[in-house]
Design a protein around this motif. Structure first.
Motif, PDB file in Angstrom:
ATOM      1  N   VAL A  71       0.866  -1.183   0.000  1.00  0.00           N
ATOM      2  CA  VAL A  71       0.000   0.000   0.000  1.00  0.00           C
ATOM      3  C   VAL A  71       0.902   1.231   0.000  1.00  0.00           C
ATOM      4  O   VAL A  71       1.665   1.460   0.942  1.00  0.00           O
ATOM      5  N   VAL A  72       0.825   2.024  -1.076  1.00  0.00           N
ATOM      6  CA  VAL A  72       1.689   3.195  -1.222  1.00  0.00           C
ATOM      7  C   VAL A  72       0.916   4.501  -1.103  1.00  0.00           C
ATOM      8  O   VAL A  72       1.482   5.582  -1.110  1.00  0.00           O
ATOM      9  N   GLY A  73      -0.404   4.382  -0.986  1.00  0.00           N
ATOM     10  CA  GLY A  73      -1.248   5.558  -0.830  1.00  0.00           C
ATOM     11  C   GLY A  73      -2.629   5.129  -0.401  1.00  0.00           C
ATOM     12  O   GLY A  73      -3.017   3.967  -0.563  1.00  0.00           O
ATOM     13  N   ALA A  74      -3.361   6.078   0.152  1.00  0.00           N
ATOM     14  CA  ALA A  74      -4.729   5.784   0.575  1.00  0.00           C
ATOM     15  C   ALA A  74      -5.526   7.071   0.646  1.00  0.00           C
ATOM     16  O   ALA A  74      -4.985   8.135   0.965  1.00  0.00           O
ATOM     17  N   ALA A  75      -6.802   6.945   0.344  1.00  0.00           N
ATOM     18  CA  ALA A  75      -7.740   8.048   0.499  1.00  0.00           C
ATOM     19  C   ALA A  75      -8.930   7.502   1.275  1.00  0.00           C
ATOM     20  O   ALA A  75      -9.383   6.390   1.012  1.00  0.00           O
ATOM     21  N   THR A  76      -9.401   8.285   2.231  1.00  0.00           N
ATOM     22  CA  THR A  76     -10.501   7.833   3.075  1.00  0.00           C
ATOM     23  C   THR A  76     -11.697   8.760   2.914  1.00  0.00           C
ATOM     24  O   THR A  76     -11.579   9.898   2.454  1.00  0.00           O
TER      25      THR A  76
END
Length: 194
Positions: free
Chosen positions: A65-70
């Motif tokens: 996982v290199v990025g995330a948006a919530t």
């Protein structure tokens, strides 16, 4: 680098929260957030994403996982943010709150930011919500920690149809790098109809 995005809800979302916490600490360390985070604070903060309407959009480089948006319906999120909308005509139960978008620096500029917004906005529409909103920290232009090459994301957000809401300012506290205690920060809300 080939990066894919995955929309996570329910149990899959819960399993991703440790990665979200790690990324928040790492990415928000930089200007403009200057966040001196810790895992305990993160675990408490991320409890807001246990709601049935919450979503995590994970950017994956293989299994990493290199990025995330919530995001989550505004009514399920922190009252500190919802209070900023007291004088707005839009009902809180019609607003989807796009919370953090965190992406490791080496993966930026590949369209992942658009994929984050596309997926969260689609999720909000599927929930029947009619507005999408987010907020960003307000720092002075002459802040001593502002890098010479810093570029605000305002143009990116405007191209996606978002506009700042005059006077809709949230207040949230965290500890800045090099500081001994948390201080309150103003965050400007932006919104668009879905």
């Amino acid at each position: 680098m080939t990066v894919t995005t995955r929309v996570l809800t329910g149990e899959a979302l819960g399993a991703a929260l440790e990665d979200v916490a790690r990324l928040r600490i790492r990415v928000f360390h930089d200007f403009p957030y200057l966040y001196d985070g810790d895992q305990d604070y993160e675990q408490d903060y991320l409890r807001a994403y246990q709601s049935p309407g919450a979503v995590v959009v994970a950017a994956m480089d293989g299994a990493r996982v290199v990025g995330a948006a919530t995001g989550a319906p505004m009514v399920d999120h922190a009252a500190d943010f919802a209070a900023a909308f007291e004088d707005r005509p839009e009902p809180l139960d019609q607003i989807f709150y796009c919370a953090e978008s965190v992406l490791l620096r080496e993966y930026r500029g590949q369209g992942i930011g658009h994929a984050f917004f596309d997926a969260r906005e689609a999720h909000a529409r599927a929930l029947g919500l009619t507005f999408s909103a987010f907020c960003s920290v307000i720092r002075p232009a002459d802040h001593p920690a502002r890098p010479a090459d810093y570029r605000p994301l305002d143009d990116f957000w405007r191209k996606r149809g978002y506009a700042p809401l005059p006077g809709v300012i949230a207040r949230f506290s965290w500890k800045d790098l090099g500081e001994a205690a948390e201080t309150e920060k103003p965050l400007q809300f932006w919104m668009r109809p879905l």
